[in-house]
Design a protein around this motif. Structure first.
Motif, mmCIF file in Angstrom:
data_model
loop_
_atom_site.group_PDB
_atom_site.id
_atom_site.type_symbol
_atom_site.label_atom_id
_atom_site.label_comp_id
_atom_site.label_asym_id
_atom_site.label_seq_id
_atom_site.Cartn_x
_atom_site.Cartn_y
_atom_site.Cartn_z
ATOM 1 N N GLU A 250 28.893 -14.590 -16.955
ATOM 2 C CA GLU A 250 29.275 -13.903 -18.198
ATOM 3 C C GLU A 250 29.692 -12.450 -17.959
ATOM 4 O O GLU A 250 30.254 -11.814 -18.855
ATOM 5 C CB GLU A 250 28.110 -13.955 -19.183
ATOM 6 C CG GLU A 250 27.794 -15.373 -19.667
ATOM 7 C CD GLU A 250 26.670 -15.394 -20.677
ATOM 8 O OE1 GLU A 250 26.103 -14.309 -20.961
ATOM 9 O OE2 GLU A 250 26.345 -16.489 -21.183
ATOM 10 N N GLN A 251 29.423 -11.922 -16.766
ATOM 11 C CA GLN A 251 29.852 -10.553 -16.460
ATOM 12 C C GLN A 251 31.362 -10.455 -16.272
ATOM 13 O O GLN A 251 31.933 -9.365 -16.384
ATOM 14 C CB GLN A 251 29.155 -10.070 -15.190
ATOM 15 C CG GLN A 251 27.634 -9.996 -15.283
ATOM 16 C CD GLN A 251 27.024 -9.575 -13.955
ATOM 17 O OE1 GLN A 251 27.590 -8.786 -13.211
ATOM 18 N NE2 GLN A 251 25.852 -10.124 -13.655
ATOM 19 N N ASP A 253 35.015 -10.323 -17.125
ATOM 20 C CA ASP A 253 35.716 -9.978 -18.357
ATOM 21 C C ASP A 253 37.195 -10.339 -18.314
ATOM 22 O O ASP A 253 37.977 -9.890 -19.156
ATOM 23 C CB ASP A 253 35.556 -8.484 -18.659
ATOM 24 C CG ASP A 253 36.136 -7.591 -17.558
ATOM 25 O OD1 ASP A 253 36.725 -8.137 -16.584
ATOM 26 O OD2 ASP A 253 36.014 -6.354 -17.676
ATOM 27 N N GLY A 254 37.571 -11.169 -17.338
ATOM 28 C CA GLY A 254 38.966 -11.565 -17.220
ATOM 29 C C GLY A 254 39.740 -10.760 -16.199
ATOM 30 O O GLY A 254 40.896 -11.082 -15.904
ATOM 31 N N ASN A 255 39.136 -9.729 -15.654
ATOM 32 C CA ASN A 255 39.797 -8.869 -14.669
ATOM 33 C C ASN A 255 38.925 -8.783 -13.421
ATOM 34 O O ASN A 255 37.843 -8.195 -13.451
ATOM 35 C CB ASN A 255 40.038 -7.479 -15.259
ATOM 36 C CG ASN A 255 40.832 -6.590 -14.313
ATOM 37 O OD1 ASN A 255 41.513 -7.077 -13.408
ATOM 38 N ND2 ASN A 255 40.732 -5.278 -14.502
#
Length: 331
Positions: A250-251, A253-255
């Motif tokens: 979950e850490q 963030d898409g990047n």
């Protein structure tokens, strides 16, 4: 003789009455509690259970009318499990034909290749036709319920479309998906290429899950598998972004940042050699086959072109040039 005659007449009278009773019931229309009337026949249900179910619902006047009819027509074992919907008037004989024709409606659920087990569980939990008996169970408890020997659930369930009877349990569907994956993996393992740097089918499953996440188009799959196999043979780190992303959980963030690639964790294949500890997704059958029968290639590197294809390189210099070229294009 008179006694025999009387007995014969009594027997004939009873037979005529039974025939008349049966004719009346099988040709009279059933009664629908609601229109449409929906009901399910569970797998393993026998004729008596189905007849009692319909009699209890008021669809047929007596369970015996359907039982006698089915036995007379030699259809006692022909009733099919499934979800049924009755919309109009029909006789008992038409009802029996419907129950034995194999036209029952079945509900479906799809598990998609590349999904994580968390995504799979979410879809199970939200499916309105499934009796969800896993909501309060941990992943490990689910594995115990389905009889799995593994300790991590990730990647163990074959991505496919599963048809089931409304009200079926999540555990039962997971058992089917688990057995399907096990069978595909064992079949693939038996037909694997020689001298692979993989010691167990589970290691092949881990590699297949990475191939699944790295493949943009099907034609590149076998060569991507070949790159990873070559790196494992040479003791090179796999250096694959999807494993790092999976480890971030979950850490992420898409990047994916450089600091993420440098931060050591169990799934960081930039900082750790070999395969990660578990699969990272549901691999398709194509990815399993690629992991066990990779393309023969000298390539050790690949980079996404941005159109789904990958550019393969045999040395770091060419790879760096490809990275510069395609990353600039993507930007």
């Amino acid at each position: 003789m008179r006694t025999l005659k009387r007995l014969f007449l009594a027997t004939a009278s009873i037979a005529i009455l039974l025939i008349g009773w049966l004719y009346l019931h099988v040709h009279s229309n059933v009664t629908l509690p609601t229109t449409p009337y929906e009901f399910s026949i569970r797998p393993g249900s026998n004729l008596k259970q189905v007849a009692q179910q319909l009699a209890n619902a008021g669809v047929i006047p007596s369970k015996w009318s359907l039982i006698v009819l089915a036995r007379y027509l030699n259809q006692e074992s022909a009733i099919k499990a499934g979800d049924y919907q009755l919309t109009g008037s029909l006789s008992q004989i038409a009802l029996l034909k419907y129950l034995t024709a194999g036209d029952a409606k079945q509900t479906e659920i799809k598990f998609i290749e590349g999904w994580t087990f968390a995504q799979l569980r979410k879809v199970l939990n939200e499916h309105p036709a499934i009796q969800n008996d896993t909501t309060d169970l941990s992943d490990q408890e689910i594995l115990q319920r389905i009889g799995a020997s593994e300790t991590a659930a990730e990647g163990l369930f074959f991505p496919d479309t599963y048809y089931f009877i409304k009200g079926d349990s999540a555990i039962h569907i997971l058992q089917r998906a688990y057995r399907a994956m096990h069978n595909h993996l064992q079949t693939g393992w038996a037909a694997r290429a020689e001298s692979l740097p993989l010691t167990t089918p589970y290691e092949a499953l881990i590699l297949a899950s990475i191939i699944e996440k790295e493949t943009g188009i099907a034609s590149d799959r076998a060569e991507i598998a070949g790159v990873f196999i070559n790196r494992l043979r040479k003791g090179m780190r796999l250096q694959t972004d999807p494993t790092v992303i999976y480890g971030l959980g979950e850490q992420f963030d898409g990047n994916l940042r450089k600091k993420d690639l440098l931060a050591d964790q169990a799934y960081n294949t930039y900082t750790r050699a070999g395969l990660p500890p578990t699969p990272i997704a549901l691999p398709s059958l194509a990815s399993i086959r690629a992991a066990l029968n990779p393309a023969e290639t000298d390539a050790l590197y690949f980079v996404a072109k941005g159109n789904g294809e990958s550019q393969f390189s045999t040395n770091l210099t060419d790879h760096n040039k490809a990275v510069d070229k395609y990353q600039k294009q993507q930007k």
